[in-house]
Design a protein around this motif. Sequence first.
Motif, PDB file in Angstrom:
ATOM      1  N   PRO A  59      35.882  83.120  52.081  1.00  0.00           N
ATOM      2  CA  PRO A  59      35.345  83.368  50.725  1.00  0.00           C
ATOM      3  C   PRO A  59      35.459  84.831  50.297  1.00  0.00           C
ATOM      4  O   PRO A  59      35.829  85.121  49.156  1.00  0.00           O
ATOM      5  CB  PRO A  59      33.874  82.949  50.846  1.00  0.00           C
ATOM      6  CG  PRO A  59      33.818  82.025  52.006  1.00  0.00           C
ATOM      7  CD  PRO A  59      34.859  82.514  52.955  1.00  0.00           C
ATOM      8  N   ILE A  60      35.154  85.746  51.233  1.00  0.00           N
ATOM      9  CA  ILE A  60      35.226  87.167  50.890  1.00  0.00           C
ATOM     10  C   ILE A  60      36.673  87.576  50.604  1.00  0.00           C
ATOM     11  O   ILE A  60      36.955  88.304  49.642  1.00  0.00           O
ATOM     12  CB  ILE A  60      34.645  88.037  52.032  1.00  0.00           C
ATOM     13  CG1 ILE A  60      33.134  87.810  52.152  1.00  0.00           C
ATOM     14  CG2 ILE A  60      34.946  89.505  51.796  1.00  0.00           C
ATOM     15  CD1 ILE A  60      32.334  88.260  50.955  1.00  0.00           C
ATOM     16  N   GLY A  61      37.600  87.094  51.435  1.00  0.00           N
ATOM     17  CA  GLY A  61      39.017  87.421  51.236  1.00  0.00           C
ATOM     18  C   GLY A  61      39.540  86.912  49.908  1.00  0.00           C
ATOM     19  O   GLY A  61      40.262  87.627  49.189  1.00  0.00           O
ATOM     20  N   ILE A  62      39.194  85.677  49.559  1.00  0.00           N
ATOM     21  CA  ILE A  62      39.635  85.109  48.283  1.00  0.00           C
ATOM     22  C   ILE A  62      39.021  85.889  47.121  1.00  0.00           C
ATOM     23  O   ILE A  62      39.683  86.183  46.127  1.00  0.00           O
ATOM     24  CB  ILE A  62      39.258  83.612  48.194  1.00  0.00           C
ATOM     25  CG1 ILE A  62      40.045  82.806  49.226  1.00  0.00           C
ATOM     26  CG2 ILE A  62      39.519  83.070  46.792  1.00  0.00           C
ATOM     27  CD1 ILE A  62      39.626  81.349  49.331  1.00  0.00           C
ATOM     28  N   SER A  63      37.747  86.259  47.256  1.00  0.00           N
ATOM     29  CA  SER A  63      37.058  87.004  46.182  1.00  0.00           C
ATOM     30  C   SER A  63      37.695  88.373  45.963  1.00  0.00           C
ATOM     31  O   SER A  63      37.934  88.784  44.820  1.00  0.00           O
ATOM     32  CB  SER A  63      35.577  87.171  46.528  1.00  0.00           C
ATOM     33  OG  SER A  63      34.937  85.930  46.634  1.00  0.00           O
TER      34      SER A  63
END
Length: 791
Positions: free
Chosen positions: A284-288
């Motif tokens: 999730p953090i990488g996509i964000s």
Amino acid sequence: MKHFYNAVIKKPGNSIVLLLLFVVFFIAQIPNFQLDASSDSLVLEGDNNLRYYQSVRKNYGSDDYLVISYQVKDNLLAPKQLKHLASLKKDLQTIEQIKSVTTILDVPLFQSPPLSLTDLASKNISIENGNANLALASKEFRASSLYGDNLVSKDGKTSAVLVALKGNEQFEKRRQTRNEMRIKKQNNKLSKEELTKLKNIEKQVIQDAIVQNNLQDKTITQIRTTIDKYRDQANLFLGGLPMITTDIIGYISSDLIVFSLAVIALMSLILALIFKGIRWVLMPIGISITGALTMTGILAFLGWKVTVISSNFFSLLLVMTLSVTIHLVVRYRELAQNNPDLDYYTLIQNTLEQMLKPCLFTTLTTIVAFGSLLISGIRPVIDFGWMMSIGVTIALVLSFIAFPIIMRFLPKAQVPKFNTELGFTHSLAKFSEKFGTYLLVVLVLCIGLSVVGINKLSVENRFIDYFKESTEINQGLTLIDEKLGGTIPLEIIFDDLAQDYWYDEDLRADIHKIHQYLDSLDETGKVLSIDTLMQILTRANENKSPNGFFLNIIKSQIPENAKTQVLDPYISEDSGQLRMVIRIRETNKNLKRAVLIEKIENYIAKDIGFKKDSFHTTGMLVLYNNMLQSLFDSQIKTIIAVFIMIFIMFLFIFRSFSLSILAIIPNTLPSIFILGIMGLMNIPLDLMTITISAIAIGIGVDNAIHYIHRFKAEFTKDHDYLATMYRSHNSIGLAMFYTSITVTLGFLILALSNFIPSIYFGVFTAIAMLSALLANLTLLPKLILIFKPKI
């Protein structure tokens, strides 16, 4: 949709290549990303006064200069102190981009010793020329109608060093051409060829601004380095619009980097605590981060500058993208727990299928919420609306492509058994069931209190309040405001009077009355006009006003250095204008710009007798006031328009009039509460706080759509409203809670900023998210239980 699922799950090769090309291309544009804190970002687009102000600047020059306040403990005119000041001036003049430096050393003196009318035309007295009487000069600086409370404070211990920066004539001409062509465009008077030419000029102006901003930043750094060498004998503060612009960009840059990193770190920690798995944190953090960086690259590619209003776009996009991915993660884990033997590909596909509609609908309603900013009439607010509309679209698309691709290349996650009954959401369900009636009563009281607060809302804010007292901007502005005659300029332009002024004694008397009236107002600091010269001449003529004959002789023979100080800025033979410049004291807590402008205009028109179309109030104060006054009207229009549009979308999404009504009710609360709190706390609407209502609405309706979508799916199992509510709280309620708490804590980090608007933005966005969460997990389900709409 089948082709999409095959492309991203079973055969993701092409999808990965296309996604990487798209992302890498735009991330590569980030070095061209620009911030803008210029005065253009603080004015109302299409404001007729803006065009008039631009014409005035063309006649009289720019008022964008730097002010160094030079404060001493003892005697400002002591030989040692004058030598120190002269050395500072000399060093400043060596800086390449400085055009001129004006100090008490070089300005013309008229009473040191006193000069007669005939002497004024022939003698050039100044400290620098060595022919001034310093004892008399000290008195003149403090008492002079020209220099007192302007170049030197009334106590004689603080002086202003005025630093004019070099301009670029080619840049200015291009900018002027752009402004003229924009006016023609608004009136539909441009041909296709001219429209193409305008686009090219606008691109060139953007490039010019980049070059100019870089030069200005470098120059101000050099000036500060120079100032630091001279703090041994004086307290020095740098002020002026160029410095404020540069420092605001510094604050925005710092907040953009520091707080974005802090938000990422905090959200990572919270995700780790919630999901207890590295993939559920990094993915999730990488996509964000990828989504936010991609949008940054798109802004750079399109040449859109980020302003004070849109400075938190990066954090917002992190949040928007994270919200979508958290919903995907929570749904995947829920399906994995309920169907442990389900095929991995099918599990991913079911997650996407079940979350596509609610996420698509929430994106559309969020676009509507941010799209409402397009009617504001303020260019940076409009741009922010476009930025976020594009950004949330990227968040949706990127999440639904990247999530399955990443999952596809990772082994099937072993999701341990977890309790779907989160204590908090389950307690809210119980509260809604047993105490919902009391909740309605409390909400009615809160709404009543908020309405009282909304009625107290104002747009009257002090620019100085944007900065903490510990910052150089605040300290410098305060010192200049209190000791050197105010900061923000207000100008009054009288048309077609320049020639008459020299011959018409009654006209000179009227201008003197206006000058004296302006000088008497509590909100005003230094007032300068052609009457300033008349006061100097009267004093030189044994306190008798010179007649027209003498005036015409003097104006033709006045020395050049005196002419630039007392004549050229306030009368223009070419345009026929008389000009008054009034500096307004921003530190005056009772300052109400609109009231002040109206009071001045009424005095000139009614008490003095000038026709209203014969004079104009202008300047940055008027432009800023016009923008502020438009905020309240646009806020009301924005809220009404967005709720109408969202209600129409609810009808389309839920296909139920009653359910749409129930869904819209709780989502009015975050905006009402925020505006009410601001009113009760006397926090005015400004360029940043105006956007919070749109954000609150967008967040609120997202939660409502997710909740009702799940409620409808769960209701089909047993058609029991109460049981369905509990199941919904323990499923989608989890995702809503995780998203909201993560985002709320992330935005509260902005409370540590040095930039007050960023603090307000962070705190009120956090309040909006919490109130939206609570409203959609308490009031919304209670309304459904009470009215039992057809589902």
